[in-house]
Design a protein around this motif. Structure first.
Motif, PDB file in Angstrom:
ATOM      1  N   GLY A  31      -1.188  12.667  -6.865  1.00  0.00           N
ATOM      2  CA  GLY A  31      -0.383  11.587  -6.298  1.00  0.00           C
ATOM      3  C   GLY A  31      -0.879  11.137  -4.934  1.00  0.00           C
ATOM      4  O   GLY A  31      -0.896   9.938  -4.639  1.00  0.00           O
TER       5      GLY A  31
ATOM      6  N   ASP B 284      -2.129   7.451  -4.092  1.00  0.00           N
ATOM      7  CA  ASP B 284      -1.382   6.653  -3.119  1.00  0.00           C
ATOM      8  C   ASP B 284      -2.325   6.023  -2.100  1.00  0.00           C
ATOM      9  O   ASP B 284      -2.186   4.862  -1.742  1.00  0.00           O
ATOM     10  CB  ASP B 284      -0.361   7.551  -2.407  1.00  0.00           C
ATOM     11  CG  ASP B 284       0.575   6.762  -1.507  1.00  0.00           C
ATOM     12  OD1 ASP B 284       0.883   5.597  -1.840  1.00  0.00           O
ATOM     13  OD2 ASP B 284       1.003   7.291  -0.466  1.00  0.00           O
TER      14      ASP B 284
ATOM     15  N   ILE C 236      -3.335   2.861  -5.323  1.00  0.00           N
ATOM     16  CA  ILE C 236      -2.060   2.185  -5.037  1.00  0.00           C
ATOM     17  C   ILE C 236      -2.176   1.325  -3.773  1.00  0.00           C
ATOM     18  O   ILE C 236      -1.692   0.196  -3.729  1.00  0.00           O
ATOM     19  CB  ILE C 236      -0.922   3.214  -4.953  1.00  0.00           C
ATOM     20  CG1 ILE C 236      -0.669   3.773  -6.361  1.00  0.00           C
ATOM     21  CG2 ILE C 236       0.353   2.606  -4.365  1.00  0.00           C
ATOM     22  CD1 ILE C 236       0.263   4.941  -6.440  1.00  0.00           C
ATOM     23  N   ARG C 237      -2.872   1.851  -2.776  1.00  0.00           N
ATOM     24  CA  ARG C 237      -3.091   1.062  -1.552  1.00  0.00           C
ATOM     25  C   ARG C 237      -3.898  -0.205  -1.876  1.00  0.00           C
ATOM     26  O   ARG C 237      -3.616  -1.283  -1.349  1.00  0.00           O
ATOM     27  CB  ARG C 237      -3.831   1.925  -0.529  1.00  0.00           C
ATOM     28  CG  ARG C 237      -3.997   1.270   0.804  1.00  0.00           C
ATOM     29  CD  ARG C 237      -4.578   2.249   1.803  1.00  0.00           C
ATOM     30  NE  ARG C 237      -5.144   1.566   2.939  1.00  0.00           N
ATOM     31  CZ  ARG C 237      -6.024   2.112   3.772  1.00  0.00           C
ATOM     32  NH1 ARG C 237      -6.423   3.356   3.591  1.00  0.00           N
ATOM     33  NH2 ARG C 237      -6.509   1.432   4.789  1.00  0.00           N
TER      34      ARG C 237
ATOM     35  N   GLU D  36      -1.614  -2.659  -3.586  1.00  0.00           N
ATOM     36  CA  GLU D  36      -0.730  -3.337  -2.628  1.00  0.00           C
ATOM     37  C   GLU D  36      -1.481  -4.430  -1.865  1.00  0.00           C
ATOM     38  O   GLU D  36      -0.943  -5.507  -1.615  1.00  0.00           O
ATOM     39  CB  GLU D  36      -0.159  -2.315  -1.639  1.00  0.00           C
ATOM     40  CG  GLU D  36       0.873  -1.371  -2.256  1.00  0.00           C
ATOM     41  CD  GLU D  36       1.351  -0.335  -1.248  1.00  0.00           C
ATOM     42  OE1 GLU D  36       2.489  -0.446  -0.795  1.00  0.00           O
ATOM     43  OE2 GLU D  36       0.569   0.590  -0.926  1.00  0.00           O
TER      44      GLU D  36
ATOM     45  N   ALA E 231       4.472   8.226 -10.808  1.00  0.00           N
ATOM     46  CA  ALA E 231       5.454   8.954  -9.981  1.00  0.00           C
ATOM     47  C   ALA E 231       5.445   8.424  -8.555  1.00  0.00           C
ATOM     48  O   ALA E 231       6.504   8.231  -7.944  1.00  0.00           O
ATOM     49  CB  ALA E 231       5.149  10.453 -10.001  1.00  0.00           C
ATOM     50  N   VAL E 232       4.258   8.158  -8.021  1.00  0.00           N
ATOM     51  CA  VAL E 232       4.166   7.629  -6.648  1.00  0.00           C
ATOM     52  C   VAL E 232       4.825   6.248  -6.580  1.00  0.00           C
ATOM     53  O   VAL E 232       5.590   5.953  -5.658  1.00  0.00           O
ATOM     54  CB  VAL E 232       2.690   7.546  -6.191  1.00  0.00           C
ATOM     55  CG1 VAL E 232       2.584   6.847  -4.840  1.00  0.00           C
ATOM     56  CG2 VAL E 232       2.082   8.939  -6.101  1.00  0.00           C
TER      57      VAL E 232
ATOM     58  N   PHE F  63       8.545   6.846  -6.687  1.00  0.00           N
ATOM     59  CA  PHE F  63       9.067   7.438  -5.435  1.00  0.00           C
ATOM     60  C   PHE F  63       9.119   6.396  -4.324  1.00  0.00           C
ATOM     61  O   PHE F  63      10.050   6.362  -3.536  1.00  0.00           O
ATOM     62  CB  PHE F  63       8.180   8.591  -4.968  1.00  0.00           C
ATOM     63  CG  PHE F  63       8.376   9.876  -5.708  1.00  0.00           C
ATOM     64  CD1 PHE F  63       9.637  10.355  -6.016  1.00  0.00           C
ATOM     65  CD2 PHE F  63       7.278  10.635  -6.099  1.00  0.00           C
ATOM     66  CE1 PHE F  63       9.812  11.544  -6.695  1.00  0.00           C
ATOM     67  CE2 PHE F  63       7.442  11.834  -6.787  1.00  0.00           C
ATOM     68  CZ  PHE F  63       8.710  12.279  -7.077  1.00  0.00           C
ATOM     69  N   ARG F  64       8.063   5.583  -4.263  1.00  0.00           N
ATOM     70  CA  ARG F  64       7.982   4.617  -3.161  1.00  0.00           C
ATOM     71  C   ARG F  64       8.707   3.310  -3.481  1.00  0.00           C
ATOM     72  O   ARG F  64       8.680   2.374  -2.687  1.00  0.00           O
ATOM     73  CB  ARG F  64       6.517   4.359  -2.811  1.00  0.00           C
ATOM     74  CG  ARG F  64       5.840   5.612  -2.199  1.00  0.00           C
ATOM     75  CD  ARG F  64       4.489   5.294  -1.608  1.00  0.00           C
ATOM     76  NE  ARG F  64       4.571   4.199  -0.681  1.00  0.00           N
ATOM     77  CZ  ARG F  64       3.595   3.309  -0.476  1.00  0.00           C
ATOM     78  NH1 ARG F  64       2.463   3.421  -1.134  1.00  0.00           N
ATOM     79  NH2 ARG F  64       3.752   2.327   0.379  1.00  0.00           N
TER      80      ARG F  64
END
Lengths: 290, 191
Positions: free
Chosen positions: B58, B62, B66-67, B70, B97-98, B101-102
């Motif tokens: 994760g 992230d 994921i960054r 974004e 999951a990340v 969670f975020r």
């Protein structure tokens, strides 16, 4: 200050978190001394969380004494096991190693049964630990249990070097398997005596208040000490994996702890004996790889 | 096709084989992926190929994928996007999951060399349905979608625009006697 104090170690060190708490409480009562002797005559079995507790207690006591600690009356099978776990190498600065065993247990990075005590100082240590754990446990665990374990190790070990401010935090893993019943039990522990969860969060989350339990709850809800706002995902993800495995999670910091068993709610523990840093125990049972 | 093999990170970041772990390494991976994405022509995707049996934790996800996702949504890479290939189910679980969670509204396209695809992350069912429609057409406009699904044109236009905002689809425009019209199409990764 006394010249010497004897600390008797409880039996079944790490059998559950309770004897470890009794051990910490007993340590807090030990008078200041120039030297401490740890009497291990009652120990008949050790689990990872107990070994981490013994190691951290040894460090704590050594920091307040003039001489390294001595370990006495240790049963030979426990001595042998601790040696196999690399306990005496990791603790050599704080503990006088007992007499060498006649028959020593050969250690090897390829031994498939356990991950010995390994110090976590940087991200390369984490990668090496996970890589080693992958080699060990791919023999025993099937997917997704194996990757769940590796994710847990990665997140917990990364927290040690990123947040604890302790260069000597460590991890170890033990497993028991029953081929007849077709399962493997995994016990993992990670511990440090650094700044603790409150110490990590307090600087930028002043709203949480002074109680360690509130910081524990905050970190489980994803609060992070990073200025970027990223992060804070490690422990919630670990909790999620442990819950999916129907396992147990014990996370302790300073005087507070959280306990989860399977899908039950988190149980909060407060007013524990103060110990700096963060200590974690995880256990779960999974089908044995055929 | 512009692609980046994640196995290249083994050497560049000193990673053990198949393990994409820790926030540190994820941050370093982001820098590399960012450079790769900026180097490709606009309106093209970067195919990020993961090796078999890999595990992405994760924290690594992230700080890298994921960054990047974004930054793509905020328009930092113009009309470029990323497509993920070869992720294992455990890595997908960690990535999702990340995102959960975020509380991110972020989705990625997971594609296969066969042409199969699926969407991972958070995407509303109506947008997922629209994405599947776009994937089955050479291209589509809002009036065409409205006609197909019995939607108001505004509604159809809104759905397509939201998919484009996440760069889950491509968008071109043409100006005709009817005015400005956007034409949407699915990414192509088999070129």
């Amino acid at each position: 200050m006394n010249d010497c104090e004897v600390v008797t170690l409880p039996n079944v060190l790490g059998g559950d978190v309770l004897p470890v708490e009794q051990f910490y409480a007993a340590l807090a009562e030990v008078p200041k001394a120039k030297q401490y002797i740890l009497d291990a005559k009652h120990i008949s079995f050790v689990k990872p969380y107990g070994i981490i507790a013994l190691l951290l207690a040894t460090r704590q006591l050594a920091a307040h004494s003039e001489y390294p600690l001595q370990l006495k009356n240790i049963p030979s099978n426990i001595h042998s096991y601790l040696q196999r776990m690399n306990f005496f190498n990791v603790s050599h600065n704080w503990l006088t190693t007992p007499d060498t065993l006649e028959e020593s247990w050969a250690r090897s990075a390829y031994t498939p049964n356990l991950l010995e005590i390994t110090v976590i100082s940087n991200s390369d240590d984490v990668l090496n630990i996970v890589s080693r754990a992958s080699r060990i446990f791919s023999r025993w665990l099937i997917l997704p249990d194996l990757n769940g374990l590796l994710s847990v190790i990665s997140e917990l070990c990364a927290n040690v070097y990123e947040h604890s401010q302790d260069q000597l935090g460590c991890v170890l893993i033990q497993k028991h398997s029953s081929e007849q019943q077709g399962y493997v039990q995994v016990h993992l522990s990670v511990g440090d005596i650094g700044c603790g969860i409150r110490g990590s969060l307090a600087a930028i989350h002043k709203d949480i208040g002074p109680e360690p339990i509130k910081h524990l709850l905050a970190v489980m809800q994803g609060r992070t000490s990073r200025q970027t706002g990223r992060g804070g995902l490690g422990l919630p993800r670990v909790e999620q994996i442990v819950r999916q495995q129907n396992g147990y999670l014990w996370i302790r910091s300073e005087t507070a702890a959280l306990l989860r068993r399977g899908a039950n709610d988190l149980i909060q523990k407060t007013s524990l004996t103060y110990l700096p840093g963060t200590q974690i125990a995880i256990g779960f049972q999974a089908p044995l790889s055929s | 096709m512009n692609l980046y093999e994640m196995t290249q990170l083994y050497k560049e970041l000193n990673l053990p084989e198949s393990l994409f772990l820790t926030r540190d390494k994820g941050g370093q991976a982001y820098q590399i992926l960012e450079t790769q994405l900026k180097a490709i022509p606009d309106k093209h995707p970067l195919l990020v190929v993961f090796p078999p049996d890999q595990l992405v934790d994760g924290s690594f996800a992230d700080e890298s994928i994921i960054r990047l996702g974004e930054a793509i949504v905020t328009g930092d890479f113009a009309d470029r996007s990323i497509l993920l290939q070869g992720l294992t189910s455990d890595s997908i679980t960690n990535i999702e999951a990340v995102i959960t969670f975020r509380k991110l509204k972020l989705a990625f396209l997971l594609v296969e060399p066969t042409g199969d695809w699926k969407c991972i992350g958070q995407l509303e069912p109506s947008l997922l349905e629209t994405l599947a429609i776009v994937a089955n057409q050479t291209h589509i406009t809002a009036p065409e979608l409205a006609d197909m699904k019995g939607l108001a044109i505004n509604s159809a236009s809104n759905r397509l625009k939201r998919l484009y905002n996440q760069r889950l689809v491509r968008r071109e425009h043409e100006i005709s006697d009817k005015g400005l019209q956007y034409i949407y199409s699915f990414w192509n990764w088999s070129e």
